[in-house]
Design a protein around this motif. Structure first.
Motif, PDB file in Angstrom:
ATOM      1  N   VAL A  49       0.844  -1.206   0.000  1.00 30.17           N
ATOM      2  CA  VAL A  49       0.000   0.000   0.000  1.00 30.17           C
ATOM      3  C   VAL A  49       0.878   1.254   0.000  1.00 30.17           C
ATOM      4  N   ASN A  50       1.892   1.263   0.861  1.00 32.15           N
ATOM      5  CA  ASN A  50       2.798   2.404   0.921  1.00 32.15           C
ATOM      6  C   ASN A  50       3.588   2.538  -0.380  1.00 32.15           C
ATOM      7  N   GLY A  51       4.026   1.407  -0.939  1.00 32.96           N
ATOM      8  CA  GLY A  51       4.763   1.427  -2.203  1.00 32.96           C
ATOM      9  C   GLY A  51       3.920   1.988  -3.340  1.00 32.96           C
ATOM     10  N   LYS A  52       2.652   1.632  -3.375  1.00 30.12           N
ATOM     11  CA  LYS A  52       1.754   2.158  -4.413  1.00 30.12           C
ATOM     12  C   LYS A  52       1.617   3.674  -4.270  1.00 30.12           C
ATOM     13  N   ARG A  53       1.452   4.136  -3.040  1.00 26.67           N
ATOM     14  CA  ARG A  53       1.330   5.578  -2.786  1.00 26.67           C
ATOM     15  C   ARG A  53       2.598   6.320  -3.201  1.00 26.67           C
ATOM     16  N   LEU A  54       3.753   5.787  -2.799  1.00 29.04           N
ATOM     17  CA  LEU A  54       5.029   6.431  -3.123  1.00 29.04           C
ATOM     18  C   LEU A  54       5.337   6.377  -4.616  1.00 29.04           C
ATOM     19  N   PHE A  55       4.971   5.266  -5.276  1.00 26.77           N
ATOM     20  CA  PHE A  55       5.169   5.144  -6.721  1.00 26.77           C
ATOM     21  C   PHE A  55       4.340   6.204  -7.438  1.00 26.77           C
ATOM     22  N   ALA A  56       3.088   6.401  -6.994  1.00 33.45           N
ATOM     23  CA  ALA A  56       2.209   7.394  -7.624  1.00 33.45           C
ATOM     24  C   ALA A  56       2.805   8.801  -7.530  1.00 33.45           C
ATOM     25  N   ILE A  57       3.472   9.099  -6.436  1.00 33.75           N
ATOM     26  CA  ILE A  57       4.054  10.428  -6.234  1.00 33.75           C
ATOM     27  C   ILE A  57       5.376  10.588  -6.984  1.00 33.75           C
ATOM     28  N   ASN A  58       6.260   9.599  -6.874  1.00 36.08           N
ATOM     29  CA  ASN A  58       7.638   9.739  -7.343  1.00 36.08           C
ATOM     30  C   ASN A  58       7.935   9.131  -8.710  1.00 36.08           C
ATOM     31  N   CYS A  59       7.158   8.154  -9.132  1.00 31.76           N
ATOM     32  CA  CYS A  59       7.503   7.392 -10.338  1.00 31.76           C
ATOM     33  C   CYS A  59       6.455   7.485 -11.447  1.00 31.76           C
ATOM     34  N   GLN A  60       5.211   7.476 -11.059  1.00 34.43           N
ATOM     35  CA  GLN A  60       4.115   7.428 -12.027  1.00 34.43           C
ATOM     36  C   GLN A  60       4.082   8.612 -12.995  1.00 34.43           C
ATOM     37  N   PRO A  61       4.470   9.827 -12.594  1.00 33.45           N
ATOM     38  CA  PRO A  61       4.460  10.909 -13.573  1.00 33.45           C
ATOM     39  C   PRO A  61       5.286  10.605 -14.827  1.00 33.45           C
ATOM     40  N   CYS A  62       6.327   9.830 -14.695  1.00 28.27           N
ATOM     41  CA  CYS A  62       7.131   9.445 -15.868  1.00 28.27           C
ATOM     42  C   CYS A  62       6.762   8.050 -16.369  1.00 28.27           C
ATOM     43  N   HIS A  63       6.793   7.051 -15.479  1.00 27.09           N
ATOM     44  CA  HIS A  63       6.611   5.653 -15.883  1.00 27.09           C
ATOM     45  C   HIS A  63       5.164   5.274 -16.161  1.00 27.09           C
ATOM     46  N   GLY A  64       4.215   6.056 -15.685  1.00 25.28           N
ATOM     47  CA  GLY A  64       2.803   5.744 -15.879  1.00 25.28           C
ATOM     48  C   GLY A  64       2.286   4.788 -14.826  1.00 25.28           C
ATOM     49  N   ASP A  65       1.008   4.487 -14.906  1.00 23.50           N
ATOM     50  CA  ASP A  65       0.335   3.611 -13.939  1.00 23.50           C
ATOM     51  C   ASP A  65       0.600   2.156 -14.329  1.00 23.50           C
ATOM     52  N   ILE A  66       1.463   1.477 -13.572  1.00 27.86           N
ATOM     53  CA  ILE A  66       1.836   0.101 -13.922  1.00 27.86           C
ATOM     54  C   ILE A  66       0.741  -0.909 -13.601  1.00 27.86           C
ATOM     55  N   SER A  67      -0.323  -0.461 -12.922  1.00 29.05           N
ATOM     56  CA  SER A  67      -1.419  -1.384 -12.620  1.00 29.05           C
ATOM     57  C   SER A  67      -2.361  -1.546 -13.812  1.00 29.05           C
ATOM     58  N   LYS A  68      -2.223  -0.699 -14.815  1.00 32.94           N
ATOM     59  CA  LYS A  68      -3.078  -0.765 -16.004  1.00 32.94           C
ATOM     60  C   LYS A  68      -2.263  -1.210 -17.204  1.00 32.94           C
ATOM     61  N   GLN A  69      -2.755  -2.228 -17.898  1.00 27.94           N
ATOM     62  CA  GLN A  69      -2.071  -2.732 -19.087  1.00 27.94           C
ATOM     63  C   GLN A  69      -2.841  -2.328 -20.335  1.00 27.94           C
TER      64      GLN A  69
END
Length: 135
Positions: A49-69
């Motif tokens: 849960v914490n990893g998902k939150r942190l990924f959304a803040i720090n990684c998702q702006p570039c890498h995108g939402d990895i939960s959606k294919q």
């Protein structure tokens, strides 16, 4: 007078994992460093849960939402000269947790490192989140 620090803070460069490379472009040195890291905790529900939150803040702006294919680059990644990699692709599924941690901490190519911003536990939580979607 001695300056007091918050009990939840870590002085710059004083993390339990102070990772440094003598030659950042040397892939073998990066691989050795990654191989030396051991994940100190298991990927439990809180970590994911914490990893998902942190990924959304720090990684998702570039890498995108990895939960959606299929994974599409995020809003920043869409404007990048070189699109960021899909972390769920076959090329990244074989990477160890230490390799992902090292990349988060130090950065690579166009990706800036987050070693100064995230605690070791937070970086491992992001690793667990990514690995959860690589399975």
């Amino acid at each position: 007078m001695m300056r007091l620090y918050s009990p939840c803070s870590v002085a710059f460069g004083q993390s339990e994992y102070t990772l440094k490379l003598t030659n950042p472009s040397d892939q073998s040195e990066r691989d050795q460093l990654a191989a030396s890291l051991v994940d100190p905790k298991k990927a439990d529900e809180n970590s994911l849960v914490n990893g998902k939150r942190l990924f959304a803040i720090n990684c998702q702006p570039c890498h995108g939402d990895i939960s959606k294919q299929p994974v599409k680059p995020g809003v920043v990644g869409q404007k990048a000269l070189q699109p960021p990699p899909d972390l769920t692709s076959a090329a990244y599924k074989d990477r160890s947790g230490g390799s992902l941690y090292t990349t988060i901490h130090l950065g690579i190519r166009l990706m800036p490192g987050r070693g100064w911003k995230l605690s070791p536990t937070e970086k491992w939580d992001i690793v667990h989140h990514v690995q959860n979607y690589q399975a």
